[in-house]
Design an enzyme around this catalytic site. Structure first.
Site, PDB file in Angstrom:
ATOM      1  N   PRO A  12       0.795  -1.230   0.000  1.00 38.27           N
ATOM      2  CA  PRO A  12       0.000   0.000   0.000  1.00 38.27           C
ATOM      3  C   PRO A  12       0.827   1.280   0.000  1.00 38.27           C
ATOM      4  O   PRO A  12       1.842   1.371   0.700  1.00 38.27           O
ATOM      5  CB  PRO A  12      -0.801  -0.087   1.308  1.00 38.27           C
ATOM      6  CG  PRO A  12      -0.806  -1.519   1.657  1.00 38.27           C
ATOM      7  CD  PRO A  12       0.447  -2.118   1.100  1.00 38.27           C
ATOM      8  N   ASN A  13       0.378   2.219  -0.778  1.00 35.55           N
ATOM      9  CA  ASN A  13       0.918   3.585  -0.850  1.00 35.55           C
ATOM     10  C   ASN A  13       2.245   3.701  -1.600  1.00 35.55           C
ATOM     11  O   ASN A  13       2.733   4.807  -1.824  1.00 35.55           O
ATOM     12  CB  ASN A  13       1.046   4.217   0.552  1.00 35.55           C
ATOM     13  CG  ASN A  13      -0.289   4.294   1.244  1.00 35.55           C
ATOM     14  OD1 ASN A  13      -1.245   4.826   0.673  1.00 35.55           O
ATOM     15  ND2 ASN A  13      -0.398   3.752   2.442  1.00 35.55           N
ATOM     16  N   ARG A  20       5.219  11.051  -2.210  1.00 37.40           N
ATOM     17  CA  ARG A  20       4.955  10.743  -0.814  1.00 37.40           C
ATOM     18  C   ARG A  20       6.202  10.952   0.043  1.00 37.40           C
ATOM     19  O   ARG A  20       7.201  10.271  -0.157  1.00 37.40           O
ATOM     20  CB  ARG A  20       4.520   9.275  -0.770  1.00 37.40           C
ATOM     21  CG  ARG A  20       4.270   8.739   0.579  1.00 37.40           C
ATOM     22  CD  ARG A  20       4.046   7.234   0.516  1.00 37.40           C
ATOM     23  NE  ARG A  20       3.800   6.748   1.843  1.00 37.40           N
ATOM     24  CZ  ARG A  20       4.046   5.511   2.238  1.00 37.40           C
ATOM     25  NH1 ARG A  20       4.496   4.621   1.383  1.00 37.40           N
ATOM     26  NH2 ARG A  20       3.803   5.164   3.472  1.00 37.40           N
ATOM     27  N   TYR A  25      11.156   8.514   1.836  1.00 36.10           N
ATOM     28  CA  TYR A  25      11.062   7.542   0.739  1.00 36.10           C
ATOM     29  C   TYR A  25      11.793   7.959  -0.535  1.00 36.10           C
ATOM     30  O   TYR A  25      11.774   7.210  -1.512  1.00 36.10           O
ATOM     31  CB  TYR A  25       9.583   7.257   0.444  1.00 36.10           C
ATOM     32  CG  TYR A  25       8.821   6.800   1.672  1.00 36.10           C
ATOM     33  CD1 TYR A  25       9.265   5.691   2.399  1.00 36.10           C
ATOM     34  CD2 TYR A  25       7.696   7.482   2.126  1.00 36.10           C
ATOM     35  CE1 TYR A  25       8.597   5.277   3.542  1.00 36.10           C
ATOM     36  CE2 TYR A  25       7.018   7.067   3.263  1.00 36.10           C
ATOM     37  CZ  TYR A  25       7.477   5.975   3.973  1.00 36.10           C
ATOM     38  OH  TYR A  25       6.819   5.560   5.102  1.00 36.10           O
ATOM     39  N   ASN A  76       8.318  -5.272  -0.401  1.00 38.53           N
ATOM     40  CA  ASN A  76       8.125  -4.106   0.463  1.00 38.53           C
ATOM     41  C   ASN A  76       6.622  -3.979   0.630  1.00 38.53           C
ATOM     42  O   ASN A  76       5.934  -3.464  -0.261  1.00 38.53           O
ATOM     43  CB  ASN A  76       8.712  -2.836  -0.144  1.00 38.53           C
ATOM     44  CG  ASN A  76       8.561  -1.646   0.798  1.00 38.53           C
ATOM     45  OD1 ASN A  76       7.820  -1.726   1.791  1.00 38.53           O
ATOM     46  ND2 ASN A  76       9.240  -0.561   0.494  1.00 38.53           N
ATOM     47  N   ALA A  79       2.930  -0.570   5.115  1.00 35.90           N
ATOM     48  CA  ALA A  79       2.464  -0.681   6.498  1.00 35.90           C
ATOM     49  C   ALA A  79       1.907  -2.064   6.823  1.00 35.90           C
ATOM     50  O   ALA A  79       1.835  -2.444   8.006  1.00 35.90           O
ATOM     51  CB  ALA A  79       1.424   0.398   6.781  1.00 35.90           C
ATOM     52  N   HIS A  82       3.785  -4.418   9.218  1.00 35.08           N
ATOM     53  CA  HIS A  82       3.723  -4.323  10.677  1.00 35.08           C
ATOM     54  C   HIS A  82       2.484  -4.995  11.264  1.00 35.08           C
ATOM     55  O   HIS A  82       2.379  -5.126  12.476  1.00 35.08           O
ATOM     56  CB  HIS A  82       3.759  -2.841  11.096  1.00 35.08           C
ATOM     57  CG  HIS A  82       4.780  -2.042  10.340  1.00 35.08           C
ATOM     58  ND1 HIS A  82       6.131  -2.340  10.387  1.00 35.08           N
ATOM     59  CD2 HIS A  82       4.673  -0.988   9.476  1.00 35.08           C
ATOM     60  CE1 HIS A  82       6.799  -1.494   9.600  1.00 35.08           C
ATOM     61  NE2 HIS A  82       5.927  -0.663   9.042  1.00 35.08           N
ATOM     62  N   GLU A 100      12.848  -9.123   2.625  1.00 34.82           N
ATOM     63  CA  GLU A 100      12.050  -7.941   2.962  1.00 34.82           C
ATOM     64  C   GLU A 100      12.908  -6.697   2.737  1.00 34.82           C
ATOM     65  O   GLU A 100      14.088  -6.693   3.091  1.00 34.82           O
ATOM     66  CB  GLU A 100      11.674  -8.067   4.449  1.00 34.82           C
ATOM     67  CG  GLU A 100      10.971  -6.889   5.047  1.00 34.82           C
ATOM     68  CD  GLU A 100      10.697  -7.090   6.547  1.00 34.82           C
ATOM     69  OE1 GLU A 100      10.980  -8.183   7.097  1.00 34.82           O
ATOM     70  OE2 GLU A 100      10.211  -6.124   7.156  1.00 34.82           O
ATOM     71  N   HIS A 102      12.828  -2.207   2.824  1.00 38.89           N
ATOM     72  CA  HIS A 102      12.148  -0.936   3.123  1.00 38.89           C
ATOM     73  C   HIS A 102      13.063   0.210   2.721  1.00 38.89           C
ATOM     74  O   HIS A 102      14.282   0.140   2.954  1.00 38.89           O
ATOM     75  CB  HIS A 102      11.818  -0.823   4.615  1.00 38.89           C
ATOM     76  CG  HIS A 102      10.936  -1.923   5.085  1.00 38.89           C
ATOM     77  ND1 HIS A 102       9.587  -1.931   4.866  1.00 38.89           N
ATOM     78  CD2 HIS A 102      11.234  -3.086   5.699  1.00 38.89           C
ATOM     79  CE1 HIS A 102       9.084  -3.055   5.336  1.00 38.89           C
ATOM     80  NE2 HIS A 102      10.058  -3.778   5.851  1.00 38.89           N
ATOM     81  N   LEU A 103      12.476   1.243   2.193  1.00 38.76           N
ATOM     82  CA  LEU A 103      13.241   2.416   1.794  1.00 38.76           C
ATOM     83  C   LEU A 103      13.769   3.174   3.011  1.00 38.76           C
ATOM     84  O   LEU A 103      14.919   3.624   3.029  1.00 38.76           O
ATOM     85  CB  LEU A 103      12.361   3.343   0.950  1.00 38.76           C
ATOM     86  CG  LEU A 103      11.954   2.766  -0.413  1.00 38.76           C
ATOM     87  CD1 LEU A 103      10.677   3.429  -0.909  1.00 38.76           C
ATOM     88  CD2 LEU A 103      13.076   2.954  -1.419  1.00 38.76           C
ATOM     89  N   ARG A 109      12.169   5.382  13.336  1.00 35.19           N
ATOM     90  CA  ARG A 109      10.818   5.909  13.148  1.00 35.19           C
ATOM     91  C   ARG A 109       9.908   5.495  14.313  1.00 35.19           C
ATOM     92  O   ARG A 109      10.393   5.125  15.380  1.00 35.19           O
ATOM     93  CB  ARG A 109      10.290   5.458  11.785  1.00 35.19           C
ATOM     94  CG  ARG A 109      11.220   5.934  10.644  1.00 35.19           C
ATOM     95  CD  ARG A 109      10.626   5.704   9.289  1.00 35.19           C
ATOM     96  NE  ARG A 109       9.416   6.512   9.108  1.00 35.19           N
ATOM     97  CZ  ARG A 109       8.555   6.336   8.101  1.00 35.19           C
ATOM     98  NH1 ARG A 109       8.768   5.378   7.202  1.00 35.19           N
ATOM     99  NH2 ARG A 109       7.497   7.098   7.989  1.00 35.19           N
ATOM    100  N   ARG A 113       6.506   0.869  13.740  1.00 36.12           N
ATOM    101  CA  ARG A 113       7.166   0.455  12.488  1.00 36.12           C
ATOM    102  C   ARG A 113       8.332  -0.485  12.743  1.00 36.12           C
ATOM    103  O   ARG A 113       8.909  -1.042  11.821  1.00 36.12           O
ATOM    104  CB  ARG A 113       7.694   1.680  11.724  1.00 36.12           C
ATOM    105  CG  ARG A 113       6.620   2.531  11.130  1.00 36.12           C
ATOM    106  CD  ARG A 113       7.223   3.589  10.223  1.00 36.12           C
ATOM    107  NE  ARG A 113       6.330   4.714  10.110  1.00 36.12           N
ATOM    108  CZ  ARG A 113       5.354   4.816   9.204  1.00 36.12           C
ATOM    109  NH1 ARG A 113       5.148   3.878   8.320  1.00 36.12           N
ATOM    110  NH2 ARG A 113       4.585   5.890   9.189  1.00 36.12           N
TER     111      ARG A 113
HETATM  112  C1  DQA Z   1       8.044   1.366   4.185  1.00 37.28           C
HETATM  113  C2  DQA Z   1       7.972   1.597   5.687  1.00 37.28           C
HETATM  114  C3  DQA Z   1       6.571   1.348   6.204  1.00 37.28           C
HETATM  115  O1  DQA Z   1       6.510   1.578   7.605  1.00 37.28           O
HETATM  116  C4  DQA Z   1       5.606   2.290   5.518  1.00 37.28           C
HETATM  117  O2  DQA Z   1       4.298   2.036   5.972  1.00 37.28           O
HETATM  118  C5  DQA Z   1       5.693   2.239   4.045  1.00 37.28           C
HETATM  119  C6  DQA Z   1       7.017   2.173   3.426  1.00 37.28           C
HETATM  120  C7  DQA Z   1       9.440   1.732   3.615  1.00 37.28           C
HETATM  121  O3  DQA Z   1       9.707   1.358   2.475  1.00 37.28           O
HETATM  122  O4  DQA Z   1      10.218   2.400   4.284  1.00 37.28           O
HETATM  123  O5  DQA Z   1       4.697   2.320   3.344  1.00 37.28           O
HETATM  124  O6  DQA Z   1       7.841  -0.029   3.934  1.00 37.28           O
END
Ligand code: DQA
Length: 157
Positions: A12-13, A20, A25, A76, A79, A82, A100, A102-103, A109, A113
């Site tokens: 998501p997102n 964003r 990111y 990735n 959220a 978590h 896994e 994450h950026l 944070r 997270r």
């Molecule tokens: C993320 C970190 C997550 O906590 C967040 O919800 C994201 C991006 C990252 O790539 O840093 O959507 O996965």
């Protein structure tokens, strides 16, 4: 190309990358990030298969439907990392190496997270390195795939 196919899942997102919260990111858009990953995969003789969704069930469907094509996955899950026990179970059932990524740097944070419920289903995790982290994650994944496919090591599924 005959090398392994790698399923790259974005949760998501992540379709909003580039717009964003660039402080966390970066400024690359998702298509730009995917072009980099595709290039790194090609340099290593692999092929990346991409899928992004804002929906937990669609991500689970992708893992189930593409399991036969892919030798491993780079994920990735945003959220959902978590919170989603369902994605943890789908990754376990995928039965191939998963890394896994994450950026952002999760340890710096919010406390929520810093919990990854999918981590036990992954062979490695990379965070806090922006887009470059995907290159490291890809290398770790390809190593895991290669080790798993060496006969006699007892790592075959
Ligand atoms: C993320 C970190 C997550 O906590 C967040 O919800 C994201 C991006 C990252 O790539 O840093 O959507 O996965």
């Amino acid at each position: 190309m005959n090398g392994p196919a790698i399923l790259v899942l974005h949760g998501p997102n992540l379709n909003r990358l580039g717009r964003r919260d660039p402080a966390h990111y970066g400024t690359l858009t998702l298509p730009e990030l995917e072009a980099k990953i595709a290039g790194w995969a090609a340099e290593r003789g692999a092929r990346a298969l991409f899928f992004q969704s804002n929906h937990e069930g669609a991500l689970i469907d992708a893992l189930q439907h593409r399991a036969d094509e892919a030798a491993g996955a780079l994920v990735n899950l945003g959220a959902l990392t978590h919170t989603s026990y369902a994605l943890h179970d789908a990754l376990s059932d995928f039965a191939r190496p998963v890394v896994e990524v994450h950026l952002s740097k999760l340890a710096e944070r919010e406390p929520w997270r810093q919990v990854s419920v999918i981590r036990p289903a992954c062979v490695a995790a990379v965070d806090g390195k922006g887009a470059e982290g995907y290159r490291e994650a890809l290398d770790r994944l390809l190593t895991a795939i290669a080790e798993r496919s060496v006969p006699g090591r007892g790592k075959e599924a």
